[in-house]
Design a protein around this motif. Structure first.
Motif, mmCIF file in Angstrom:
data_model
loop_
_atom_site.group_PDB
_atom_site.id
_atom_site.type_symbol
_atom_site.label_atom_id
_atom_site.label_comp_id
_atom_site.label_asym_id
_atom_site.label_seq_id
_atom_site.Cartn_x
_atom_site.Cartn_y
_atom_site.Cartn_z
ATOM 1 N N LEU A 26 -1.040 3.673 10.993
ATOM 2 C CA LEU A 26 -0.902 4.127 9.612
ATOM 3 C C LEU A 26 0.115 5.250 9.615
ATOM 4 C CD1 LEU A 26 -4.048 3.205 9.930
ATOM 5 C CD2 LEU A 26 -4.298 4.307 7.716
ATOM 6 N N ALA A 27 1.075 5.192 8.696
ATOM 7 C CA ALA A 27 2.148 6.179 8.672
ATOM 8 C C ALA A 27 2.687 6.304 7.253
ATOM 9 C CB ALA A 27 3.262 5.762 9.642
ATOM 10 N N PRO A 28 3.494 7.341 6.986
ATOM 11 C CA PRO A 28 4.041 7.514 5.640
ATOM 12 C C PRO A 28 4.985 6.372 5.249
ATOM 13 C CG PRO A 28 4.266 9.524 6.936
ATOM 14 C CD PRO A 28 3.862 8.447 7.881
ATOM 15 N N ARG A 29 4.860 5.952 4.006
ATOM 16 C CA ARG A 29 5.794 4.977 3.445
ATOM 17 C C ARG A 29 6.796 5.723 2.566
ATOM 18 N NH1 ARG A 29 5.666 -0.498 2.526
ATOM 19 N NH2 ARG A 29 3.450 -0.668 3.067
ATOM 20 N N ARG A 30 8.053 5.409 2.719
ATOM 21 C CA ARG A 30 9.104 6.076 1.959
ATOM 22 C C ARG A 30 8.819 6.006 0.455
ATOM 23 N NH1 ARG A 30 12.759 3.020 3.344
ATOM 24 N NH2 ARG A 30 13.299 4.072 5.301
ATOM 25 N N GLY A 31 8.896 7.176 -0.186
ATOM 26 C CA GLY A 31 8.723 7.225 -1.629
ATOM 27 C C GLY A 31 7.305 7.465 -2.101
ATOM 28 N N ALA B 116 10.567 -0.194 8.994
ATOM 29 C CA ALA B 116 11.769 -0.004 8.176
ATOM 30 C C ALA B 116 11.454 0.772 6.909
ATOM 31 C CB ALA B 116 12.384 -1.358 7.821
ATOM 32 N N ASP B 117 10.199 0.734 6.465
ATOM 33 C CA ASP B 117 9.805 1.411 5.227
ATOM 34 C C ASP B 117 9.279 2.819 5.463
ATOM 35 O OD1 ASP B 117 10.461 -0.770 3.616
ATOM 36 O OD2 ASP B 117 8.505 -1.707 3.927
ATOM 37 N N PHE B 118 9.357 3.306 6.710
ATOM 38 C CA PHE B 118 8.901 4.666 6.999
ATOM 39 C C PHE B 118 9.838 5.688 6.369
ATOM 40 C CE2 PHE B 118 9.665 8.414 9.686
ATOM 41 C CZ PHE B 118 8.430 9.035 9.575
ATOM 42 N N GLY B 119 9.258 6.792 5.892
ATOM 43 C CA GLY B 119 10.094 7.868 5.382
ATOM 44 C C GLY B 119 9.268 9.053 4.924
ATOM 45 N N VAL B 120 9.819 10.259 5.099
ATOM 46 C CA VAL B 120 9.206 11.487 4.601
ATOM 47 C C VAL B 120 10.293 12.315 3.933
ATOM 48 C CG1 VAL B 120 7.416 11.539 6.373
ATOM 49 C CG2 VAL B 120 9.573 12.712 6.788
ATOM 50 N N ASP B 121 9.879 13.232 3.065
ATOM 51 C CA ASP B 121 10.826 14.138 2.426
ATOM 52 C C ASP B 121 11.057 15.340 3.332
ATOM 53 O OD1 ASP B 121 11.014 12.544 0.156
ATOM 54 O OD2 ASP B 121 9.317 13.541 -0.822
ATOM 55 N N GLY B 122 12.278 15.536 3.786
ATOM 56 C CA GLY B 122 12.583 16.682 4.623
ATOM 57 C C GLY B 122 12.276 16.430 6.085
ATOM 58 N N LEU C 170 0.836 -1.189 0.000
ATOM 59 C CA LEU C 170 0.000 0.000 0.000
ATOM 60 C C LEU C 170 0.880 1.251 0.000
ATOM 61 C CD1 LEU C 170 -2.700 -1.049 2.627
ATOM 62 C CD2 LEU C 170 -3.087 -0.674 0.186
ATOM 63 N N PRO C 171 0.363 2.389 -0.483
ATOM 64 C CA PRO C 171 1.177 3.609 -0.520
ATOM 65 C C PRO C 171 1.416 4.236 0.850
ATOM 66 C CG PRO C 171 -1.035 4.053 -1.301
ATOM 67 C CD PRO C 171 -0.928 2.564 -1.158
ATOM 68 N N MET C 172 0.876 3.639 1.898
ATOM 69 C CA MET C 172 1.182 4.058 3.260
ATOM 70 C C MET C 172 1.483 2.811 4.077
ATOM 71 S SD MET C 172 -2.102 3.116 3.286
ATOM 72 C CE MET C 172 -3.087 4.480 2.688
ATOM 73 N N LEU C 173 2.117 2.993 5.234
ATOM 74 C CA LEU C 173 2.324 1.866 6.128
ATOM 75 C C LEU C 173 1.025 1.566 6.860
ATOM 76 C CD1 LEU C 173 5.771 2.711 7.806
ATOM 77 C CD2 LEU C 173 5.327 1.207 5.859
ATOM 78 N N LEU C 174 0.573 0.356 6.785
ATOM 79 C CA LEU C 174 -0.551 -0.144 7.579
ATOM 80 C C LEU C 174 -0.002 -1.361 8.290
ATOM 81 C CD1 LEU C 174 -3.544 -0.239 8.420
ATOM 82 C CD2 LEU C 174 -3.979 -1.599 6.357
#
Length: 312
Positions: A137-142, A38-44, A8-12
């Protein structure tokens, strides 16, 4: 093609409580871990990055599962009664520790455990122990995710305002500001024991306001209007004028107002204000109506509404 939770485009993700620490009389720090982080990530910078936590129902223990989740999970989740699926609430990532499969999120939670302030988040946090499990639910890198509302123009004077529910976001923002940042943060907490040390640039002042039994938001309101040069200014906000979903930023308006869609210029003040919706509404009227703040330079967010259950 079916998209599973791992794609998914976000972490679930189903995560585990790694540690629990009672920070202050009002705050509990919970550290959450799991391989999916491990797949968490945000820009900036993360600044006030929001995530969602899904808590078990306090009465039944009902809890959602991420097993087999695909792109239809949200609609499916909403269709189930809360007693089975649990309750979703929004929190700020206070810190990220470790890396790879050992990445953990630090989340500071407010304990509202009296009268009409009690909710599933506070109830869960008051009982949390290592080994407990929860869904986030959290941002997924990329992938685009959103959830960051602190977007000042470079060089703007900063005004950050919030009650205890905004403390994790404000402190996280302060710690990530550039060294040359300048401004003031006003933070209201229930008691003096909730005041916390925080790293911040030398040009940013932090004013802590402890209610100690006084009415919610009064001291915060008075301190902010005095800082803005309109000491003693008052505004009446009737209960039916308060939007419990208040969310007004340069990029979104819960009331349907036209939004700026961009951050302009570096002169003047950028205001970020979050907390109880009625208090935020009053401050918004001062800044926008009396002082003429441009919509591109303000973010007003109702994190909660006293006496109104948040939507799950």
């Amino acid at each position: 093609m079916t998209v599973t939770a791992s794609a998914l485009p976000m972490l679930l993700a189903d995560v585990e409580v790694v540690s629990v620490e009672r920070l202050t009389p009002t705050f509990v720090r919970v550290e959450l871990g799991g391989p999916a982080l491990a797949d968490f990530g945000v820009d900036g910078p993360r600044y006030d990055q929001r995530i969602k936590l899904i808590f078990p129902d306090p009465e039944t223990g009902g809890m959602t599962s991420t097993e087999g989740a695909d792109e239809s999970w949200w609609a499916t989740w909403l269709e189930r009664p809360a007693t089975e699926r649990g309750h979703m609430r929004t929190y700020t990532i206070r810190d990220v520790r470790g890396s790879g499969a050992r990445t953990t999120f630090v989340v500071d939670m407010v304990l509202h455990l009296e009268g009409d302030l009690v909710g599933p988040g506070s109830t869960w946090a008051s009982r949390a122990a290592p080994g407990d499990r929860i869904v986030l639910l959290a941002p997924r890198r990329g992938f685009p995710y959103g959830g960051i509302e602190f977007t000042p123009a470079p060089g703007a004077d900063l005004l950050l305002v919030g009650d205890e529910t905004a403390v994790p976001a404000i402190l996280t923002v302060l710690e990530q500001l550039p060294d040359d940042a300048r401004g003031t943060a006003f933070v209201e907490v229930p008691v003096a024991g909730d005041i916390q040390d925080v790293r911040r640039p030398a040009g940013v002042d932090v004013v802590w306001l402890a209610r100690e039994g006084d009415e919610l938001g009064v001291g915060l309101h008075d301190a902010v209007v005095a800082h803005l040069g309109i000491p003693g200014a008052q505004v009446e906000v009737a209960p039916d004028e308060v939007d419990p979903d208040l969310w007004e930023t340069p990029f979104y308006s819960s009331s349907g107002e036209q939004v700026a869609g961009e951050i302009t210029g570096s002169e003047g003040t950028y205001a970020w204000i979050a907390g109880e919706s009625k208090v935020v509404t009053g401050l918004r009227r001062h800044l926008v109506n009396e002082l003429g703040f441009d919509r591109s330079r303000v973010a007003f967010m109702g994190y909660w509404r006293r006496g109104v259950a948040m939507k799950s």
